[in-house]
Design an enzyme around this catalytic site. Structure first.
Site, PDB file in Angstrom:
ATOM      1  N   ASP A   1      -7.957  -5.289   0.006  1.00  0.00           N
ATOM      2  CA  ASP A   1      -8.441  -6.155  -1.078  1.00  0.00           C
ATOM      3  C   ASP A   1      -8.091  -7.619  -0.891  1.00  0.00           C
ATOM      4  OD1 ASP A   1      -7.629  -3.356  -2.933  1.00  0.00           O
ATOM      5  OD2 ASP A   1      -9.656  -4.193  -2.866  1.00  0.00           O
TER       6      ASP A   1
ATOM      7  N   HIS B   1       0.855  -1.199   0.000  1.00  0.00           N
ATOM      8  CA  HIS B   1       0.000   0.000   0.000  1.00  0.00           C
ATOM      9  C   HIS B   1       0.884   1.240   0.000  1.00  0.00           C
ATOM     10  CE1 HIS B   1      -3.173   2.811   1.138  1.00  0.00           C
ATOM     11  NE2 HIS B   1      -4.016   1.880   0.749  1.00  0.00           N
TER      12      HIS B   1
HETATM   13  C1  SDX Z   1      -6.266   0.067  -2.868  1.00  0.00           C
HETATM   14  O1  SDX Z   1      -4.425   4.561  -2.027  1.00  0.00           O
HETATM   15  C2  SDX Z   1      -5.384   3.944  -1.400  1.00  0.00           C
HETATM   16  O2  SDX Z   1      -5.794   4.321  -0.327  1.00  0.00           O
HETATM   17  C3  SDX Z   1      -6.008   2.770  -2.136  1.00  0.00           C
HETATM   18  C4  SDX Z   1      -6.999   1.921  -1.351  1.00  0.00           C
HETATM   19  C5  SDX Z   1      -8.259   2.682  -1.077  1.00  0.00           C
HETATM   20  O3  SDX Z   1      -8.947   2.305  -0.126  1.00  0.00           O
HETATM   21  O4  SDX Z   1      -8.604   3.583  -1.889  1.00  0.00           O
HETATM   22  O5  SDX Z   1      -6.419   1.493  -0.134  1.00  0.00           O
HETATM   23  C6  SDX Z   1      -7.409   0.688  -2.149  1.00  0.00           C
HETATM   24  O6  SDX Z   1      -6.022   0.408  -3.998  1.00  0.00           O
HETATM   25  C7  SDX Z   1      -5.394  -0.923  -2.133  1.00  0.00           C
HETATM   26  C8  SDX Z   1      -4.181  -1.388  -3.000  1.00  0.00           C
HETATM   27  C9  SDX Z   1      -4.680  -2.491  -3.937  1.00  0.00           C
HETATM   28  N1  SDX Z   1      -3.600  -2.854  -4.913  1.00  0.00           N
HETATM   29  C10 SDX Z   1      -2.974  -4.032  -4.842  1.00  0.00           C
HETATM   30  O7  SDX Z   1      -3.141  -4.873  -3.957  1.00  0.00           O
HETATM   31  C11 SDX Z   1      -2.024  -4.284  -6.019  1.00  0.00           C
HETATM   32  C12 SDX Z   1      -0.688  -4.849  -5.490  1.00  0.00           C
HETATM   33  N2  SDX Z   1       0.009  -3.781  -4.760  1.00  0.00           N
HETATM   34  C13 SDX Z   1       0.899  -2.947  -5.471  1.00  0.00           C
HETATM   35  O8  SDX Z   1       0.830  -2.871  -6.819  1.00  0.00           O
HETATM   36  C14 SDX Z   1       1.439  -1.759  -4.696  1.00  0.00           C
HETATM   37  O9  SDX Z   1       1.759  -2.192  -3.453  1.00  0.00           O
HETATM   38  C15 SDX Z   1       0.555  -0.529  -4.615  1.00  0.00           C
HETATM   39  C16 SDX Z   1       0.121  -0.073  -5.962  1.00  0.00           C
HETATM   40  C17 SDX Z   1      -0.635  -0.798  -3.775  1.00  0.00           C
HETATM   41  C18 SDX Z   1       1.399   0.570  -3.972  1.00  0.00           C
HETATM   42  O10 SDX Z   1       2.421   0.861  -4.825  1.00  0.00           O
HETATM   43  P1  SDX Z   1       3.504   2.002  -4.489  1.00  0.00           P
HETATM   44  O11 SDX Z   1       3.200   2.696  -3.217  1.00  0.00           O
HETATM   45  O12 SDX Z   1       3.698   2.840  -5.715  1.00  0.00           O
HETATM   46  O13 SDX Z   1       4.779   1.181  -4.169  1.00  0.00           O
HETATM   47  P2  SDX Z   1       5.797   0.651  -5.266  1.00  0.00           P
HETATM   48  O14 SDX Z   1       5.053   0.085  -6.429  1.00  0.00           O
HETATM   49  O15 SDX Z   1       6.803   1.721  -5.522  1.00  0.00           O
HETATM   50  O16 SDX Z   1       6.479  -0.572  -4.471  1.00  0.00           O
HETATM   51  C19 SDX Z   1       7.519  -0.333  -3.531  1.00  0.00           C
HETATM   52  C20 SDX Z   1       8.374  -1.595  -3.617  1.00  0.00           C
HETATM   53  C21 SDX Z   1       8.769  -1.947  -5.047  1.00  0.00           C
HETATM   54  O17 SDX Z   1       9.984  -2.638  -4.958  1.00  0.00           O
HETATM   55  P3  SDX Z   1      11.358  -1.792  -5.339  1.00  0.00           P
HETATM   56  O18 SDX Z   1      11.178  -1.246  -6.739  1.00  0.00           O
HETATM   57  O19 SDX Z   1      11.450  -0.690  -4.285  1.00  0.00           O
HETATM   58  O20 SDX Z   1      12.450  -2.838  -5.236  1.00  0.00           O
HETATM   59  O21 SDX Z   1       7.613  -2.715  -3.129  1.00  0.00           O
HETATM   60  C22 SDX Z   1       7.433  -3.649  -4.183  1.00  0.00           C
HETATM   61  C23 SDX Z   1       7.722  -2.934  -5.480  1.00  0.00           C
HETATM   62  O22 SDX Z   1       8.221  -3.840  -6.455  1.00  0.00           O
HETATM   63  N3  SDX Z   1       6.035  -4.067  -4.112  1.00  0.00           N
HETATM   64  C24 SDX Z   1       5.614  -5.316  -4.265  1.00  0.00           C
HETATM   65  C25 SDX Z   1       4.212  -5.254  -4.085  1.00  0.00           C
HETATM   66  N4  SDX Z   1       3.837  -3.997  -3.853  1.00  0.00           N
HETATM   67  C26 SDX Z   1       4.968  -3.258  -3.866  1.00  0.00           C
HETATM   68  N5  SDX Z   1       6.282  -6.469  -4.535  1.00  0.00           N
HETATM   69  C27 SDX Z   1       5.517  -7.579  -4.624  1.00  0.00           C
HETATM   70  N6  SDX Z   1       4.170  -7.609  -4.461  1.00  0.00           N
HETATM   71  C28 SDX Z   1       3.477  -6.466  -4.197  1.00  0.00           C
HETATM   72  N7  SDX Z   1       2.173  -6.491  -4.038  1.00  0.00           N
END
Ligand code: SDX
Length: 437
Positions: free
Chosen positions: A371, A313
């Protein structure tokens, strides 16, 4: 430009190219991080701040929802999400989000009636829906339906008229269950069911989803109670992608129906509200708890685009408080349906156990989000996967409406118009067609 100052309520920066000092005030919230007021940054420095994805940017001030991502705190109008989820109905929480206060007995009753008596859709929506293919994704249909409300309810689109604004808000909140249910019925080729006034909000929705003309139907009270709590948990969440989309759309003066349509479109993305559908698909692909390790390995592999859906998140760097309550609700519903041994739950629990012990997830502070468990609950209630994100729409509509209302009523509100870092071609002479290689 200003000289260096020892004003304790400001930040001063030096442009090392010119040695010039720039000082900007610090603004303080009720709780949570302070902000640096950059509204004059371009005027004073001739530069833009640069923050793609808004990792460190506050886009507005708000009194609606507060999140502390490090502590895993979520509050609506100051009330903790656990207290609200355990003690209030979704309509009480809607009233709170919209007005800023929990309703008293009379206010609660009157609001329930308002929702009850605005829940029907214009009869011509039947023909509007006929324009879609039956296999259209319900989110595509909902995007269309929400925008079309402006075509059916033109007497409540003047955003400068407080009465029209209130009617539009009530129509949206009262009709969204009917819209979601009708999008579902259309996709399975069953006749639309009209809202039944004797039922409460969650029961009315389940009734429109699952009743047919061929049989009597009574919503399962356990499912209705679970659904009502799930709606509370998803109702609002500060300036997330879809809420920011609604605010930016509304900042141009677009009508509230168009703004909600924009919010639905943004929520559809798998990185946002579409994640609940993606989690179910992921759990089904994993297929067995013994294969969880293989997928955790894929999620950690930089060369593999696979991510653990429902994990991570932007704000929560601790357990999402909603995920904990969703897991609890999930177990209650599975118990009630005699599915305590639901295989997908076992896969989800094994995935959570392994991930939370793994250094990669610990270091990156990746925890289950709202989720992660919601899809299992929706499936147990009898919803198809394609309806999972529409359920998020059903819940978040009130958050979008409350945030839109706050933005429209803000006397300092301006059209949102970000700038950029331009990396394209510098100016160059035009090349006539016959001179192009
Ligand atoms: C919702 O914003 C909100 O409030 C949203 C929400 C709401 O109520 O409105 O809470 C609802 O959207 C919840 C999130 C649902 N999405 C997912 O579950 C999809 C999977 N999660 C990710 O794609 C990700 O964690 C996000 C999109 C939720 C957040 O992404 P960020 O903050 O942009 O973080 P990032 O992509 O920069 O990740 C940071 C690091 C990265 O690694 P590095 O490049 O630093 O090495 O963490 C890793 C990412 O690769 N990472 C993950 C991961 N999520 C982040 N690695 C594996 N699996 C994951 N799920």
């Amino acid at each position: 430009m200003t000289e260096a100052t020892n004003d304790r309520n400001s930040v001063t920066m030096i442009d090392n190219r010119s040695g010039k000092y720039f000082t900007f005030p610090i603004l303080h919230g009720t709780v949570g991080p302070d902000v640096v007021d950059f509204r004059r940054f371009y005027a004073e420095t001739g530069m833009f701040s640069y923050d793609p994805g808004y990792m460190s940017t506050g886009s507005c001030s708000s009194k609606i929802t507060y999140i502390d991502g490090d502590k895993g705190i979520l509050r609506y109008r100051g009330y903790d999400i656990v207290d609200l989820a355990e003690n209030c109905t979704f309509l009480e929480v809607c009233y709170l989000l919209l007005t800023g206060e929990l309703p008293n007995v009379k206010e609660k009753h009157d609001f329930e009636d308002t929702m009850r008596y605005h829940s029907m859709l214009h009869e011509q929506f039947h023909r509007f829906l006929d324009g879609f293919r039956r296999d259209a994704h319900p989110m595509a249909i909902l995007c269309g339906m929400a925008g079309a409300l402006a075509a059916f309810y033109q007497d409540s689109i003047d955003i400068h008229d407080p009465t029209q604004r209130m009617i539009a808000q009530h129509r949206l909140l009262a009709k969204i269950p009917t819209m979601v249910a009708w999008a579902y019925k259309y996709s399975i080729g069953q006749p639309f069911q009209y809202p039944r006034n004797r039922l409460n909000y969650a029961e009315r929705f389940l009734d429109m989803m699952f009743r047919t003309p061929c049989d009597s139907y009574e919503p399962n009270p356990i499912f209705a109670k679970a659904l009502d709590r799930i709606l509370v948990l998803h109702a609002d969440h500060e300036q997330n992608a879809s809420t920011s989309t609604v605010r930016l759309t509304g900042s141009s003066g677009a009508n509230p129906f168009a703004c909600i349509a924009a919010g639905i479109a943004s929520l559809w993305g798998p990185a946002h509200g579409g994640a609940n559908e993606a989690v179910l698909n992921m759990l089904q692909e994993i297929g067995d708890p013994s294969r969880v390790g293989e997928y955790v390995k894929k999620a950690k592999d930089k060369n593999d685009p696979f991510r653990l859906m429902g994990f991570g998140h932007r704000v929560y760097k601790n357990y999402d408080p909603r995920a904990r309550l969703m897991a609890e609700t999930c177990r209650e519903v599975l118990d009630a349906t005699g599915n305590r041994d639901e295989p997908l739950l076992k896969i989800a629990m094994e995935l959570e156990r392994i991930a939370l012990e793994d250094d990669y997830f610990i270091e990156k502070k990746l925890y289950p989000n709202v989720d992660f468990y919601s899809g299992i609950v929706f499936r147990a209630i009898g919803l198809p996967v394609a309806m999972f994100t529409p359920m998020f729409v059903l819940a978040r509509a009130v958050g979008w409406i409350a945030q839109w209302k706050e933005m429209i009523e803000d006397p300092d509100q301006k059209i949102g118009r970000p700038r950029q870092l331009y990396l394209g071609s510098p100016g160059r002479p035009f090349v006539p067609l016959d001179k192009r290689g």
